[in-house]
Motif scaffolding. Structure first.
Motif, PDB file in Angstrom:
ATOM      1  N   LEU A  91      14.033  -4.076   8.870  1.00  0.00           N
ATOM      2  CA  LEU A  91      13.111  -4.104   9.986  1.00  0.00           C
ATOM      3  C   LEU A  91      11.937  -3.796   8.967  1.00  0.00           C
ATOM      4  O   LEU A  91      11.574  -2.910   8.459  1.00  0.00           O
TER       5      LEU A  91
ATOM      6  N   LEU B  43      11.219  -8.446  16.123  1.00  0.00           N
ATOM      7  CA  LEU B  43      12.065  -7.801  15.326  1.00  0.00           C
ATOM      8  C   LEU B  43      11.455  -8.460  13.521  1.00  0.00           C
ATOM      9  O   LEU B  43      12.704  -9.620  13.761  1.00  0.00           O
TER      10      LEU B  43
ATOM     11  N   GLU C 198      13.610   3.432  15.413  1.00  0.00           N
ATOM     12  CA  GLU C 198      12.855   2.227  14.365  1.00  0.00           C
ATOM     13  C   GLU C 198      12.906   2.697  12.870  1.00  0.00           C
ATOM     14  O   GLU C 198      13.410   1.745  11.665  1.00  0.00           O
TER      15      GLU C 198
ATOM     16  N   LEU D  62       9.485  -9.569  22.923  1.00  0.00           N
ATOM     17  CA  LEU D  62       9.068  -8.188  21.481  1.00  0.00           C
ATOM     18  C   LEU D  62       9.738  -9.269  20.137  1.00  0.00           C
ATOM     19  O   LEU D  62      11.368 -10.090  20.660  1.00  0.00           O
TER      20      LEU D  62
ATOM     21  N   CYS E 245       8.728  -3.940  14.552  1.00  0.00           N
ATOM     22  CA  CYS E 245       8.413  -4.445  15.960  1.00  0.00           C
ATOM     23  C   CYS E 245       7.599  -4.294  16.147  1.00  0.00           C
ATOM     24  O   CYS E 245       6.066  -3.602  16.992  1.00  0.00           O
TER      25      CYS E 245
END
Length: 231
Positions: free
Chosen positions: A138, A130, A96, A128, A141
């Motif tokens: 990102l 993102l 991540e 999910l 998440c």
């Protein structure tokens, strides 16, 4: 009676192999044995690791196993389960972090690896989101919905609300198919169209809808299906 690992030839011991040749030289069972540390009477940690992998059917299923199932196996307890879960969580956080540092378009393989690691082996379906910033890094998440093996109820207004709350500039959505087949259903295609239409109202592009299974991956974007809302 199997000999304990400390009695094995030095070069066959998992920790020694790891030290000399690196982690990639070890099998799944050997790596798992390092976390287990010790076996049980008559079984080394490596043999016990083989038993665990056989019981769960795959490494992903093992890593996603609930404590209740894990501790039912002879020789396993909450301590070993916690050690494995902690290591698994570190891997997910590392992946991540890599998405937060780089544009998702500069490392599309990281998106696939992250999603398969995070939800590919789960026995239940999850959805999910993102959330991405203006540089397509990102933001977060977020597991938005969780359902049965058969389906997850997705509410587009919740997707929209959470995207606005995070000030997202773009979005990727993903869900898993515990059945093992990552190909999209008609309902998956309709959901993609509905989400695109809802997000267009607030000028947030839906970049992709990914479907993940234990051994497969499908991307609407790679398949050329992200214009579905305009058809």
């Amino acid at each position: 009676m199997e000999s304990p690992i400390p009695n094995w030839p030095k070069m066959e011991q998992p920790r020694e192999k790891l030290r000399r040749y690196g982690a990639k030289a070890l099998s799944d069972a050997e790596l798992l044995a390092i976390f287990l540390r010790v076996g049980i009477q008559g079984k080394s940690a490596v043999t016990l690791a083989h038993d665990l992998l056989h019981h769960f059917g795959s490494l992903q299923r093992l890593l996603a196993s609930p404590a209740e199932e894990f501790i039912c196996i002879h020789g396993m307890g909450l301590s070993k389960w916690a050690q494995i879960q902690a290591a698994y969580e570190l891997v997910k956080r590392s992946l991540e972090d890599s998405l937060a540092q780089d544009s998702i378009f500069s490392s599309p393989g990281h998106v696939k690896e992250f999603l398969q690691t995070t939800i590919g082996g789960l026995p239940h379906e999850v959805f999910l989101c993102l959330y991405l910033d203006s540089r397509l890094h990102l933001i977060e998440c977020h597991e938005l919905f969780r359902g049965s093996i058969a389906q997850t109820a997705i509410y587009p207004r919740e997707v929209l609300k959470e995207a606005l709350r995070r000030n997202a500039s773009a979005l990727i959505v993903a869900h898993n198919h515990p059945s093992g087949n990552p190909l999209p259903s008609q309902a998956d295609q309709e959901l993609t169209k509905t989400l695109q239409s809802a997000l267009q109202l607030v000028d947030i592009p839906l970049l992709d809808h990914c479907i993940v299974s234990q051994s497969g991956f499908f991307s609407f974007s790679e398949a050329g299906l992200m214009n579905i809302g305009n058809k």
